[in-house]
Design a protein around this motif. Structure first.
Motif, PDB file in Angstrom:
ATOM      1  N   GLY A   1      -0.321  14.259   6.280  1.00 23.42           N
ATOM      2  CA  GLY A   1      -0.588  13.280   7.336  1.00 23.42           C
ATOM      3  C   GLY A   1      -0.079  11.884   7.058  1.00 23.42           C
ATOM      4  N   LYS A   2       0.742  11.707   6.005  1.00 24.33           N
ATOM      5  CA  LYS A   2       1.210  10.361   5.627  1.00 24.33           C
ATOM      6  C   LYS A   2       2.070   9.741   6.735  1.00 24.33           C
ATOM      7  CE  LYS A   2       3.444  11.797   2.024  1.00 24.33           C
ATOM      8  NZ  LYS A   2       3.302  13.247   2.260  1.00 24.33           N
ATOM      9  N   SER A   3       3.091  10.466   7.159  1.00 24.34           N
ATOM     10  CA  SER A   3       4.003   9.930   8.185  1.00 24.34           C
ATOM     11  C   SER A   3       3.284   9.742   9.514  1.00 24.34           C
ATOM     12  CB  SER A   3       5.208  10.863   8.370  1.00 24.34           C
ATOM     13  OG  SER A   3       5.979  10.914   7.200  1.00 24.34           O
ATOM     14  N   THR A   4       2.376  10.654   9.822  1.00 26.37           N
ATOM     15  CA  THR A   4       1.610  10.524  11.077  1.00 26.37           C
ATOM     16  C   THR A   4       0.792   9.246  11.069  1.00 26.37           C
ATOM     17  OG1 THR A   4       1.480  12.929  11.312  1.00 26.37           O
ATOM     18  CG2 THR A   4      -0.126  11.612  12.529  1.00 26.37           C
ATOM     19  N   LEU A   5       0.197   8.929   9.924  1.00 26.28           N
ATOM     20  CA  LEU A   5      -0.641   7.731   9.826  1.00 26.28           C
ATOM     21  C   LEU A   5       0.180   6.462  10.086  1.00 26.28           C
ATOM     22  CD1 LEU A   5      -3.332   6.380   9.207  1.00 26.28           C
ATOM     23  CD2 LEU A   5      -2.776   6.503   6.774  1.00 26.28           C
ATOM     24  N   VAL A   6       1.349   6.358   9.460  1.00 23.91           N
ATOM     25  CA  VAL A   6       2.143   5.131   9.654  1.00 23.91           C
ATOM     26  C   VAL A   6       2.737   5.078  11.067  1.00 23.91           C
ATOM     27  CG1 VAL A   6       2.663   4.864   7.207  1.00 23.91           C
ATOM     28  CG2 VAL A   6       4.245   6.139   8.649  1.00 23.91           C
ATOM     29  N   ASP A   7       2.928   6.238  11.714  1.00 21.49           N
ATOM     30  CA  ASP A   7       3.446   6.251  13.089  1.00 21.49           C
ATOM     31  C   ASP A   7       2.427   5.722  14.091  1.00 21.49           C
ATOM     32  OD1 ASP A   7       5.909   7.185  12.400  1.00 21.49           O
ATOM     33  OD2 ASP A   7       5.561   9.267  12.993  1.00 21.49           O
TER      34      ASP A   7
ATOM     35  N   ILE B   1       3.959  -0.816   3.663  1.00 20.14           N
ATOM     36  CA  ILE B   1       3.311   0.496   3.593  1.00 20.14           C
ATOM     37  C   ILE B   1       4.409   1.474   3.194  1.00 20.14           C
ATOM     38  CG2 ILE B   1       1.976   2.229   4.840  1.00 20.14           C
ATOM     39  CD1 ILE B   1       1.382  -0.042   6.904  1.00 20.14           C
ATOM     40  N   ALA B   2       4.282   2.057   2.006  1.00 12.95           N
ATOM     41  CA  ALA B   2       5.342   2.910   1.467  1.00 12.95           C
ATOM     42  C   ALA B   2       4.840   4.340   1.321  1.00 12.95           C
ATOM     43  CB  ALA B   2       5.808   2.375   0.118  1.00 12.95           C
ATOM     44  N   ILE B   3       5.589   5.270   1.906  1.00 13.62           N
ATOM     45  CA  ILE B   3       5.321   6.694   1.699  1.00 13.62           C
ATOM     46  C   ILE B   3       6.270   7.165   0.605  1.00 13.62           C
ATOM     47  CG2 ILE B   3       5.432   8.984   2.756  1.00 13.62           C
ATOM     48  CD1 ILE B   3       4.872   7.665   5.441  1.00 13.62           C
TER      49      ILE B   3
ATOM     50  N   LYS C   1       4.566   2.791  -8.585  1.00 11.14           N
ATOM     51  CA  LYS C   1       3.600   2.510  -9.669  1.00 11.14           C
ATOM     52  C   LYS C   1       3.002   1.117  -9.545  1.00 11.14           C
ATOM     53  CE  LYS C   1       4.948   5.534 -13.471  1.00 11.14           C
ATOM     54  NZ  LYS C   1       5.472   5.564 -14.868  1.00 11.14           N
ATOM     55  N   ASN C   2       3.793   0.175  -9.042  1.00 15.13           N
ATOM     56  CA  ASN C   2       3.341  -1.216  -8.996  1.00 15.13           C
ATOM     57  C   ASN C   2       2.664  -1.585  -7.677  1.00 15.13           C
ATOM     58  OD1 ASN C   2       4.409  -1.689 -11.599  1.00 15.13           O
ATOM     59  ND2 ASN C   2       6.455  -2.030 -10.723  1.00 15.13           N
ATOM     60  N   ALA C   3       2.378  -0.603  -6.835  1.00 18.65           N
ATOM     61  CA  ALA C   3       1.718  -0.892  -5.553  1.00 18.65           C
ATOM     62  C   ALA C   3       0.327  -1.463  -5.783  1.00 18.65           C
ATOM     63  CB  ALA C   3       1.632   0.388  -4.726  1.00 18.65           C
ATOM     64  N   ASP C   4      -0.098  -2.329  -4.881  1.00 19.52           N
ATOM     65  CA  ASP C   4      -1.430  -2.932  -5.005  1.00 19.52           C
ATOM     66  C   ASP C   4      -2.535  -1.901  -4.815  1.00 19.52           C
ATOM     67  OD1 ASP C   4      -0.765  -5.870  -5.223  1.00 19.52           O
ATOM     68  OD2 ASP C   4       0.329  -5.354  -3.402  1.00 19.52           O
ATOM     69  N   GLU C   5      -2.278  -0.888  -3.982  1.00 14.93           N
ATOM     70  CA  GLU C   5      -3.238   0.197  -3.822  1.00 14.93           C
ATOM     71  C   GLU C   5      -2.472   1.459  -3.456  1.00 14.93           C
ATOM     72  OE1 GLU C   5      -7.482   1.258  -1.643  1.00 14.93           O
ATOM     73  OE2 GLU C   5      -6.158  -0.211  -0.716  1.00 14.93           O
ATOM     74  N   ILE C   6      -2.864   2.550  -4.083  1.00 14.06           N
ATOM     75  CA  ILE C   6      -2.263   3.854  -3.788  1.00 14.06           C
ATOM     76  C   ILE C   6      -3.332   4.725  -3.161  1.00 14.06           C
ATOM     77  CG2 ILE C   6      -1.165   5.912  -4.763  1.00 14.06           C
ATOM     78  CD1 ILE C   6      -0.209   4.107  -7.098  1.00 14.06           C
ATOM     79  N   CYS C   7      -3.005   5.274  -1.969  1.00 11.23           N
ATOM     80  CA  CYS C   7      -3.936   6.172  -1.274  1.00 11.23           C
ATOM     81  C   CYS C   7      -3.393   7.587  -1.368  1.00 11.23           C
ATOM     82  CB  CYS C   7      -4.088   5.765   0.192  1.00 11.23           C
ATOM     83  SG  CYS C   7      -4.828   4.140   0.411  1.00 11.23           S
ATOM     84  N   VAL C   8      -4.191   8.484  -1.913  1.00 11.55           N
ATOM     85  CA  VAL C   8      -3.788   9.880  -2.067  1.00 11.55           C
ATOM     86  C   VAL C   8      -4.360  10.676  -0.904  1.00 11.55           C
ATOM     87  CG1 VAL C   8      -3.760  11.876  -3.598  1.00 11.55           C
ATOM     88  CG2 VAL C   8      -3.856   9.563  -4.572  1.00 11.55           C
ATOM     89  N   MET C   9      -3.466  11.334  -0.135  1.00 12.58           N
ATOM     90  CA  MET C   9      -3.896  12.066   1.052  1.00 12.58           C
ATOM     91  C   MET C   9      -3.765  13.568   0.834  1.00 12.58           C
ATOM     92  SD  MET C   9      -2.484   9.751   4.231  1.00 12.58           S
ATOM     93  CE  MET C   9      -3.527  10.673   5.368  1.00 12.58           C
ATOM     94  N   GLN C  10      -4.738  14.278   1.371  1.00 10.77           N
ATOM     95  CA  GLN C  10      -4.735  15.736   1.295  1.00 10.77           C
ATOM     96  C   GLN C  10      -5.406  16.285   2.559  1.00 10.77           C
ATOM     97  OE1 GLN C  10      -6.744  17.362  -2.118  1.00 10.77           O
ATOM     98  NE2 GLN C  10      -5.572  19.276  -2.060  1.00 10.77           N
ATOM     99  N   ASP C  11      -4.648  17.084   3.317  1.00 14.47           N
ATOM    100  CA  ASP C  11      -5.162  17.700   4.554  1.00 14.47           C
ATOM    101  C   ASP C  11      -5.748  16.673   5.521  1.00 14.47           C
ATOM    102  OD1 ASP C  11      -4.454  20.245   3.658  1.00 14.47           O
ATOM    103  OD2 ASP C  11      -6.370  20.493   2.608  1.00 14.47           O
ATOM    104  N   GLY C  12      -5.047  15.535   5.665  1.00 16.09           N
ATOM    105  CA  GLY C  12      -5.456  14.540   6.647  1.00 16.09           C
ATOM    106  C   GLY C  12      -6.593  13.649   6.230  1.00 16.09           C
TER     107      GLY C  12
ATOM    108  N   ILE D   1       0.861  -1.177   0.000  1.00 13.45           N
ATOM    109  CA  ILE D   1       0.000   0.000   0.000  1.00 13.45           C
ATOM    110  C   ILE D   1       0.902   1.233   0.000  1.00 13.45           C
ATOM    111  CG2 ILE D   1      -1.811   1.262   1.229  1.00 13.45           C
ATOM    112  CD1 ILE D   1      -2.684  -1.488   0.186  1.00 13.45           C
ATOM    113  N   ALA D   2       0.648   2.160  -0.919  1.00  9.28           N
ATOM    114  CA  ALA D   2       1.447   3.379  -1.009  1.00  9.28           C
ATOM    115  C   ALA D   2       0.632   4.578  -0.551  1.00  9.28           C
ATOM    116  CB  ALA D   2       1.927   3.595  -2.437  1.00  9.28           C
ATOM    117  N   LEU D   3       1.276   5.484   0.157  1.00 15.99           N
ATOM    118  CA  LEU D   3       0.651   6.730   0.586  1.00 15.99           C
ATOM    119  C   LEU D   3       1.376   7.875  -0.106  1.00 15.99           C
ATOM    120  CD1 LEU D   3       0.423   6.083   4.453  1.00 15.99           C
ATOM    121  CD2 LEU D   3      -1.348   5.651   2.733  1.00 15.99           C
ATOM    122  N   VAL D   4       0.623   8.702  -0.835  1.00 13.17           N
ATOM    123  CA  VAL D   4       1.222   9.840  -1.531  1.00 13.17           C
ATOM    124  C   VAL D   4       0.420  11.092  -1.186  1.00 13.17           C
ATOM    125  CG1 VAL D   4       2.060   8.389  -3.426  1.00 13.17           C
ATOM    126  CG2 VAL D   4      -0.162   9.517  -3.636  1.00 13.17           C
ATOM    127  N   GLY D   5       1.037  12.224  -1.443  1.00  9.49           N
ATOM    128  CA  GLY D   5       0.368  13.492  -1.164  1.00  9.49           C
ATOM    129  C   GLY D   5       1.393  14.550  -0.805  1.00  9.49           C
TER     130      GLY D   5
END
Length: 610
Positions: free
Chosen positions: A411-417, A562-564, A572-583, A402-406
């Motif tokens: 809030g990407k690093s906060t989420l994985v913490d 879980i990749a930020i 690009k090859n992640a099974d799911e990419i989650c785009v985050m904006q303002d938490g 799962i990739a987190l981008v934004g």
């Protein structure tokens, strides 16, 4: 004094036998000292031929008072010695006895100080170990509010001040009350009238000393705070030397540091001057007391008081002068202790800091990751401020990436913490295999997770120890195998000492790509089922990034990841990419699906291609 006793009660428990030994030796020292001084009276009487009384031995069961019987029998045995050996030989024997008493007194005095050494060093070591252990146990949120230099100053400077002020005063506070009690008891035994007069003078002396020390603790607290500012600036300077030189800011930093040092010097001067005044003030007040007692005692002798002759008065004055030194030492302790208590107060800000990451009673020790990670309706904010994460819902099946981008601050690093409980959610829950992370043993939870961060965090140690960090009894074969998977073995073997090469503070003797590959090898050796990658390649050049990405691909192949990422090409090859904006997660899907949405992700992708 209550604060001081609280500190001693907290830390002196393991050293009770040393405290008992010190008390016993101090009592013996006081007794031997009094006996040696008691010989002054008969010696003076013999030298000046003042005693012509014929003494008879008084039996112990007679009706005579203890004082009368004791003095009479001492003089009786003295007269027997003079009769048998002559005055000169008796005087020599008294002198030898005085020497023996003095030797015993000084031996006990030395012994009482020697047994205090393990207490002093032990208490300071215990405090340092407690502070360090507390620092390791506190959540990361605590350190976002504290400066590293301030924490270093508390462990070094403040604990050192506790050692100098409190543990040094402990010896004085054990010894001097014993001496004062025994000396005053002797003074009462010698002349209760003169002693009552003396006791009436002592409170005025104590009040004078107390009045001078009222502000010492506050001044010491301010001085130690400025010392923390100094250490913080040193730590900032060492970490930012490249920027300081690049912007020609040496003069600005020098002036800033000099200002802080000058403020610390000014406060330290105030504290030192107040402390330096303790000895002369106590000396002056003690002399005043001696002068008053001399006048009163001399008046008693000149009035023809038969119960108080000149040799007894000289003995009284010797004991009175002896009691002044313990009183002075106590007054000095009253100056030292506030400084130590001010430092202890700063140390306690760490020791008593609340750790809000707490385990429940009998937490579940999870041994393996079998199914999935669930993030349900999670809300989070730092220090009850604006929400950083709002109603996050995410499921991460085992073996998926799962990739987190934004943008930064989304809030990407906060989420994985939140997954390894570096912070706790305010609302919602995080579950691993159906177990809420708050119900799990923190040690077992973090044992499932490996981290590779943007900035490789390495230690001033060998390459072997950095790779084997956190893995018990790792063998050289295991470390080499991990290094090969991480594309690190070749450059390690080029070093003169190979895996035993010391990499310096923070790994500064290695390049950025080499440091990152060492941190990947560390994660490979730990072999965690869950892997968190926090922008692991964003700070590398193209060639290093290729080598590191190859190592990461091998590391991710059999793990839940879980990749930020800022570079979208790496996920690009992640099974799911989650785009985050303002938490908030605003888009989710595979790379092609998100491009087809023509939303925020496509905008980010187009900007990077451009």
């Amino acid at each position: 004094m209550k604060e001081f006793l609280d500190v001693i009660r907290r830390y002196a428990g393991p050293y009770k036998k040393y405290l008992a030994g010190s008390i016993i030796l101090n009592i013996l020292s006081a007794v031997f000292n009094i006996f040696s001084f008691t010989l002054i009276i008969p010696i003076l009487r013999m030298i000046f031929n003042m005693d012509e009384t014929v003494y008879e031995l008084i039996p112990w069961n007679s009706d005579a008072g203890i004082k009368e019987m004791l003095l009479n029998n001492i003089y009786y045995y003295m007269s027997v010695l003079i009769q048998n050996f002559g005055p000169s030989m008796t005087l020599l024997m008294l002198g030898l006895f005085l020497g023996v008493m003095t030797a015993l007194k000084t031996s006990c005095y030395f012994g009482s100080s020697a047994v205090m050494v393990p207490i002093k060093t032990g208490i300071v070591s215990d405090i340092r170990n407690q502070v360090y252990s507390k620092v390791l146990s506190l959540p990361l949120g605590f350190f976002s509010q504290e400066r590293k230099g301030d924490i270093i100053a508390r462990i070094s400077g403040d604990v050192g001040e506790v050692e100098y002020s409190i543990t040094s005063s402990l010896d004085m506070l054990l010894k001097n009350p014993i001496l004062i009690i025994f000396y005053f008891g002797t003074l009462l035994f010698t002349s209760w009238q003169l002693t009552l007069f003396t006791i009436a003078v002592v409170p005025a002396m104590a009040w004078g000393m107390g009045a001078l020390g009222k502000r010492l603790k506050r001044d010491s607290l301010e001085a130690q705070s400025k010392w923390s500012d100094t250490m913080s600036q040193v730590e900032e300077t060492l970490g930012g030397l490249r920027i300081i030189k690049a912007f020609n800011a040496e003069g600005k930093m020098r002036n800033r540091f000099a200002k802080t040092v000058d403020e610390h010097r000014r406060l330290s001067n105030k504290v030192a001057i107040r402390q330096a005044s303790a000895h002369p003030v106590s000396e002056f007040l003690g002399t005043i007391m001696i002068m008053i007692v001399l006048w009163f005692g001399g008046t008693l002798i000149l009035s023809g008081n038969d119960a108080f002759d000149a040799p007894t008065f000289i003995f009284y004055m010797v004991i009175l002068y002896s009691v002044l030194q313990p009183i002075k030492d106590l007054s000095r302790a009253s100056y030292c202790i506030p400084r130590g208590l001010a430092s202890m107060e700063r140390v306690d800000r760490i020791l008593k800091a609340e750790n809000n990451i707490k385990e429940i009673d009998n937490p579940f020790k999870i041994k393996a990751f079998e199914d999935k990670i669930e993030i349900r309706n999670v809300h989070f904010s730092y220090n009850t401020g604006k929400e950083v994460l709002h109603n996050i819902n995410l499921t991460i099946p085992k073996g998926k990436t799962i990739a987190l981008v934004g943008q930064s601050g989304s809030g990407k690093s906060t989420l994985v913490d939140l997954i390894p409980r570096y912070h706790d959610v305010q609302d919602g829950s995080i579950l691993i295999d159906g177990h809420n992370v708050k119900d799990l043993s923190i040690h077992s939870l973090r044992g499932l997770i490996g981290n590779v961060n943007q900035e490789a965090i390495l230690f001033n140690d060998t390459i072997f120890n950095n790779i084997a960090f956190g893995v018990e009894n790792a063998t050289m074969e295991q470390v080499i195998a991990a290094a090969k998977i991480a594309n690190a073995h070749d450059f390690i073997m080029e070093k003169e000492q190979g895996y035993q090469t010391n990499i310096g503070d923070g790994g500064r003797l290695l390049s950025g790509g080499q440091r990152q590959r060492i941190s990947i090898a560390r994660a490979i050796l730990k072999n965690p089922p869950i892997l968190i990658l926090d922008e692991a390649t964003s700070a590398l050049d193209t060639e290093s990034e290729k080598l590191v990405q190859e190592a990461l691909d091998r590391l991710m192949s059999s793990r839940t990841t879980i990749a930020i990422a800022h570079r979208l090409s790496t996920i690009k090859n992640a099974d799911e990419i989650c785009v985050m904006q303002d938490g908030v997660i605003v888009e989710r899907g595979r790379h092609e699906e998100l491009i087809a949405l023509d939303g925020y992700y496509k905008k980010l992708n187009d900007m990077q291609q451009l």
